[in-house]
Design a protein around this motif. Sequence first.
Motif, PDB file in Angstrom:
ATOM      1  N   LEU A  27       0.595  22.384   3.225  1.00 26.48           N
ATOM      2  CA  LEU A  27       0.384  21.537   2.040  1.00 26.48           C
ATOM      3  C   LEU A  27       0.732  22.413   0.926  1.00 26.48           C
ATOM      4  O   LEU A  27       0.294  23.476   0.494  1.00 26.48           O
ATOM      5  N   LEU A  28       1.758  21.948   0.179  1.00 26.76           N
ATOM      6  CA  LEU A  28       2.174  22.637  -1.259  1.00 26.76           C
ATOM      7  C   LEU A  28       0.911  22.460  -2.419  1.00 26.76           C
ATOM      8  O   LEU A  28       0.287  21.585  -2.218  1.00 26.76           O
ATOM      9  N   ASP A  29       1.133  23.303  -3.283  1.00 23.49           N
ATOM     10  CA  ASP A  29       0.239  23.253  -4.601  1.00 23.49           C
ATOM     11  C   ASP A  29       0.338  21.746  -5.044  1.00 23.49           C
ATOM     12  O   ASP A  29       1.650  21.354  -5.090  1.00 23.49           O
ATOM     13  N   ASN A  30      -0.518  21.334  -5.665  1.00 22.99           N
ATOM     14  CA  ASN A  30      -0.382  20.180  -6.568  1.00 22.99           C
ATOM     15  C   ASN A  30      -0.085  18.927  -5.691  1.00 22.99           C
ATOM     16  O   ASN A  30       0.614  18.038  -6.242  1.00 22.99           O
ATOM     17  N   THR A  31      -0.574  18.933  -4.438  1.00 25.22           N
ATOM     18  CA  THR A  31      -0.621  17.854  -3.582  1.00 25.22           C
ATOM     19  C   THR A  31      -1.615  16.912  -3.655  1.00 25.22           C
ATOM     20  O   THR A  31      -2.682  17.096  -3.632  1.00 25.22           O
ATOM     21  N   ALA A  32      -1.375  15.603  -3.986  1.00 18.28           N
ATOM     22  CA  ALA A  32      -2.448  14.791  -4.470  1.00 18.28           C
ATOM     23  C   ALA A  32      -3.197  14.247  -3.030  1.00 18.28           C
ATOM     24  O   ALA A  32      -4.256  13.830  -3.041  1.00 18.28           O
ATOM     25  N   TYR A  33      -2.468  14.022  -2.237  1.00 12.55           N
ATOM     26  CA  TYR A  33      -3.013  13.592  -0.793  1.00 12.55           C
ATOM     27  C   TYR A  33      -2.021  13.847   0.230  1.00 12.55           C
ATOM     28  O   TYR A  33      -0.546  14.082   0.328  1.00 12.55           O
ATOM     29  N   GLN A  62       0.493  -1.418  -0.093  1.00 13.70           N
ATOM     30  CA  GLN A  62       0.099   0.036  -0.060  1.00 13.70           C
ATOM     31  C   GLN A  62       0.964   1.375   0.027  1.00 13.70           C
ATOM     32  O   GLN A  62       0.456   2.249  -0.653  1.00 13.70           O
ATOM     33  N   PHE A  63       1.887   1.120   0.506  1.00 15.58           N
ATOM     34  CA  PHE A  63       2.901   2.281   0.584  1.00 15.58           C
ATOM     35  C   PHE A  63       3.227   2.761  -1.027  1.00 15.58           C
ATOM     36  O   PHE A  63       3.095   4.096  -1.316  1.00 15.58           O
ATOM     37  N   SER A  64       3.315   1.817  -1.790  1.00 19.00           N
ATOM     38  CA  SER A  64       3.312   2.125  -3.346  1.00 19.00           C
ATOM     39  C   SER A  64       1.869   2.378  -3.962  1.00 19.00           C
ATOM     40  O   SER A  64       1.805   3.362  -4.852  1.00 19.00           O
ATOM     41  N   MET A  65       1.047   1.403  -3.737  1.00 16.66           N
ATOM     42  CA  MET A  65      -0.445   1.619  -4.333  1.00 16.66           C
ATOM     43  C   MET A  65      -1.036   2.835  -4.231  1.00 16.66           C
ATOM     44  O   MET A  65      -1.680   3.563  -4.798  1.00 16.66           O
ATOM     45  N   THR A  66      -0.804   3.389  -2.897  1.00 15.57           N
ATOM     46  CA  THR A  66      -1.566   4.755  -2.799  1.00 15.57           C
ATOM     47  C   THR A  66      -0.969   5.933  -3.511  1.00 15.57           C
ATOM     48  O   THR A  66      -1.772   6.598  -4.175  1.00 15.57           O
ATOM     49  N   GLN A  71       2.882  14.965  -9.691  1.00 14.29           N
ATOM     50  CA  GLN A  71       2.304  15.640  -8.466  1.00 14.29           C
ATOM     51  C   GLN A  71       3.174  15.296  -7.267  1.00 14.29           C
ATOM     52  O   GLN A  71       4.107  14.556  -7.389  1.00 14.29           O
ATOM     53  N   LYS A  72       2.701  16.003  -6.139  1.00 12.16           N
ATOM     54  CA  LYS A  72       3.168  15.944  -4.658  1.00 12.16           C
ATOM     55  C   LYS A  72       2.407  15.107  -4.055  1.00 12.16           C
ATOM     56  O   LYS A  72       1.357  15.028  -4.071  1.00 12.16           O
ATOM     57  N   ALA A  73       3.107  14.527  -2.987  1.00 13.91           N
ATOM     58  CA  ALA A  73       2.031  13.928  -1.749  1.00 13.91           C
ATOM     59  C   ALA A  73       2.939  14.354  -0.499  1.00 13.91           C
ATOM     60  O   ALA A  73       4.149  14.244  -0.559  1.00 13.91           O
ATOM     61  N   ALA A  74       1.968  14.698   0.509  1.00 15.16           N
ATOM     62  CA  ALA A  74       2.608  15.112   1.674  1.00 15.16           C
ATOM     63  C   ALA A  74       2.615  13.967   2.716  1.00 15.16           C
ATOM     64  O   ALA A  74       1.734  13.153   2.814  1.00 15.16           O
ATOM     65  N   PRO A 104      -7.266  15.090  -0.378  1.00 20.25           N
ATOM     66  CA  PRO A 104      -7.708  13.770   0.241  1.00 20.25           C
ATOM     67  C   PRO A 104      -6.605  13.385   1.339  1.00 20.25           C
ATOM     68  O   PRO A 104      -5.548  13.562   1.316  1.00 20.25           O
ATOM     69  N   LEU A 105      -7.211  12.684   2.525  1.00 19.76           N
ATOM     70  CA  LEU A 105      -6.420  12.154   3.462  1.00 19.76           C
ATOM     71  C   LEU A 105      -6.364  10.687   3.406  1.00 19.76           C
ATOM     72  O   LEU A 105      -7.324   9.940   3.458  1.00 19.76           O
ATOM     73  N   VAL A 106      -5.089  10.261   3.568  1.00 16.69           N
ATOM     74  CA  VAL A 106      -4.872   8.686   3.425  1.00 16.69           C
ATOM     75  C   VAL A 106      -4.020   8.397   4.877  1.00 16.69           C
ATOM     76  O   VAL A 106      -3.052   8.871   5.205  1.00 16.69           O
TER      77      VAL A 106
END
Length: 347
Positions: free
Chosen positions: A124-130, A67-71, A80-83, A154-156
């Motif tokens: 949270l930066l712009d273009n953050t997917a989740y 899931q670390f990869s799938m998310t 995109q970015k992810a936080a 979105p929150l994961v």
Amino acid sequence: MLPFPVLEKAQAELCDYQDTGCSVMEMSHRSSTYQKIYDAAEASLRRLLALLDDYCVLFLQGGATLQFSMTAMNLARRNQKAAYALTGVFAEKAFNEASRWCGAYQITNAEGRCTVPEIDPAALLDNTAYLHITGNNTACGTMYKKTPPHGDVPLVADWSSGILASVIPVTDYDLIYAGAQKNIGPAGVTVVIARRSLFEREPDPLVPSLMRYDTMDKTGSMLNTPPTYGIYICGLVFEWLEAFGGIEAIERVTREKSGMIYQAIDSTDFYEGIANPACRSLTNVTFRLRDQSLTPAFLEEAAAERMIGLKGYRLIGGIRASVYNGMPKEGAEALADFMAGFAKRHG
Ligand SMILES: *Cc1c(COP(=O)(O)O)cnc(C)c1O
């Protein structure tokens, strides 16, 4: 630990499942008997978490680690970015995997201390997917007590070691995943709960079919053969939990169990808790002996009283007592008594 009544039921049904003449292990995953087992497991989990149809429930393979990869691969485009909130060992692993795919960045960092820093959604930066958090940090023994603010990103969450032990406001999240082996069932099953609207955008064409949430949702987790026996045991655990009174009822027990051990830590100078007290986990109680040279004796004497699996995570050290749902109250009580006795004998 798994709840003992679950093991007993599995044993009774092992060779001949409800007069079908075969074991669940021998059934085709396409048979109507197996489909009923699957559907009952999903329905029971949905009742426990009060989930409606806007969320899917998937039973996948590959552990929380896949899931670390799938998310990242499903929720973020490569540009995109992810936080990531880096609150522990598994949070870092999740961050490292996501970094292979997209522009993962740290939004908070516990800097090696066992704590859960507040998240500032303005960071949270712009273009953050989740935004990704680790709900319960298994190795340090910390947890989020409240859902962090996340703006409209979105929150994961990886709730592997906290799911089904206390009430988690599931609909605060867009996606929750959990490896089953901590608090759901046997190793080999990973539960994913996701808001279906997340799948409206097709993932990158590079993503393998087996790693696409939308495909797994459409095929009822059966694009290929699922971990059939593991899902059956998960279903028995859900059934047991419902009969127990659901998550609120089990949360009272979880709090009592961890509370007894925290009490044993706090009532003497002999021990010190590892986690920041404000962020203490309800399921993983971590502590050290102030005189760390006594740790091997502690583990040995505990093992002689049949208390096993107490050694802390290798990167954290000390002691970790996990009080997942299968652990009866007497187990936590026995450990708390043992801790008091050990402190008296060696203090
Ligand atoms: C145990 C654990 C993992 C790793 O799970 P696998 O199923 O072994 O991949 C990931 N995250 C958390 C929070 C865990 O406790």
